[in-house]
Design an enzyme around this catalytic site. Structure first.
Site, PDB file in Angstrom:
ATOM      1  N   CYS A 244     -85.520  21.126   6.339  1.00 28.10           N
ATOM      2  CA  CYS A 244     -85.874  19.967   5.512  1.00 28.10           C
ATOM      3  C   CYS A 244     -84.934  19.783   4.325  1.00 28.10           C
ATOM      4  O   CYS A 244     -85.045  18.793   3.605  1.00 28.10           O
ATOM      5  CB  CYS A 244     -87.305  20.101   4.983  1.00 28.10           C
ATOM      6  SG  CYS A 244     -88.586  19.960   6.240  1.00 28.10           S
TER       7      CYS A 244
ATOM      8  N   TYR B 245     -74.729   9.497   3.641  1.00 29.89           N
ATOM      9  CA  TYR B 245     -76.059   9.950   4.071  1.00 29.89           C
ATOM     10  C   TYR B 245     -76.298   9.629   5.545  1.00 29.89           C
ATOM     11  O   TYR B 245     -76.717  10.497   6.321  1.00 29.89           O
ATOM     12  CB  TYR B 245     -77.117   9.268   3.201  1.00 29.89           C
ATOM     13  CG  TYR B 245     -78.539   9.672   3.515  1.00 29.89           C
ATOM     14  CD1 TYR B 245     -78.971  10.973   3.296  1.00 29.89           C
ATOM     15  CD2 TYR B 245     -79.452   8.733   3.997  1.00 29.89           C
ATOM     16  CE1 TYR B 245     -80.282  11.338   3.571  1.00 29.89           C
ATOM     17  CE2 TYR B 245     -80.759   9.092   4.276  1.00 29.89           C
ATOM     18  CZ  TYR B 245     -81.168  10.398   4.061  1.00 29.89           C
ATOM     19  OH  TYR B 245     -82.469  10.760   4.328  1.00 29.89           O
TER      20      TYR B 245
END
Length: 252
Positions: free
Chosen positions: A83, A159
């Site tokens: 994560c 990203y």
């Protein structure tokens, strides 16, 4: 995958999706090692649930190896959940000139290299475990991408590219590790209530909250955690990316 008494590594566990996942796994009986660079967030997590905090950088071989060693000391390492991530924003060519190359490289290092680093080292340990009945499963690795990998917005080149890379490694890794009874899955979250969102201006937050079609709200970190639990429970989930996004498609 039975989680009770299994050892688990969760990265990015100091806040947001990672923290919620670590809490859910601990509640399910797993022995959780929570890894993050955010020592304060890890301390808060350890106060809320039975998780072993480990400060570390996911892109560091030594740090990840240390965290996995700690997890292996708690029981058989059956699950790793990636994560950890960052979401820098910059245009290819902005008012200040061309996109900073170091910023792009940092996004790739944390989001993609870090994910692969955990995947490869966790898989190596899982291969040495005894398989579990009835399918001979040894372990599960769950990665986190983003819907930006498929519909990235202006200013998200770094990203989106990093998260597209995470999606791209999912199937080949699952195919290779299948012979060892290790499943590899990726979750691509949409817009969630996380510290990343909380750091935006209020006007930007309001615009973002209006985007999801149904449910017409942002996702809750515990809903991401429930998807991790569902992946663990269903042995047919392997080698693919699941969008968790309320049917959202991001506008440019």
């Amino acid at each position: 995958m039975q989680l009770n008494d299994a050892a688990v590594l969760v990265t990015g566990a100091g806040s947001g999706l990672g923290a919620a996942t670590a809490e859910a796994l601990a509640a399910a009986g797993a022995r959780v090692v929570a890894m993050d660079l955010n020592a304060e967030g890890l301390a808060a997590l350890a106060a809320r649930c039975d998780a072993t905090p480990m400060a570390g950088d996911v892109a560091s071989e030594a740090d990840v190896a240390t965290a996995l060693e700690a997890a292996a000391g708690l029981g058989p390492l059956r699950l790793a959940v990636n994560c950890a991530g960052i979401a820098p924003g910059a245009r290819v060519v902005g008012r200040g000139g061309a996109h900073d190359l170091a910023l792009f490289e940092r996004a790739i290092r944390v989001n993609l290299v870090g994910t692969f680093n955990v995947l490869r080292l966790a898989a190596q340990r899982m291969q040495a475990l005894d398989p579990t009945a009835p399918d001979g499963e040894r372990g599960v690795i769950v990665n986190t991408a983003s819907i930006a990998a498929e519909d990235g917005q202006i200013g998200q080149c770094a990203y989106a590219a990093s998260k597209a890379g995470v999606m791209g490694l999912t199937l080949p890794a699952a195919r290779e590790l299948a012979k060892s009874g290790i499943r590899v899955m990726t979750i691509a979250p949409g817009l969630f209530e996380t510290p990343m969102l909380a750091g935006l201006p209020e006007a930007a937050q309001a615009a973002i909250r209006a985007l999801p079609p149904f449910p017409a709200r942002l996702g809750r970190p515990e809903e991401f955690a429930r998807m991790v639990l569902a992946i663990c429970a269903n042995p047919l989930l392997n080698g693919t990316t699941l969008r968790l996004d309320s049917a959202l498609r991001l506008p440019p």
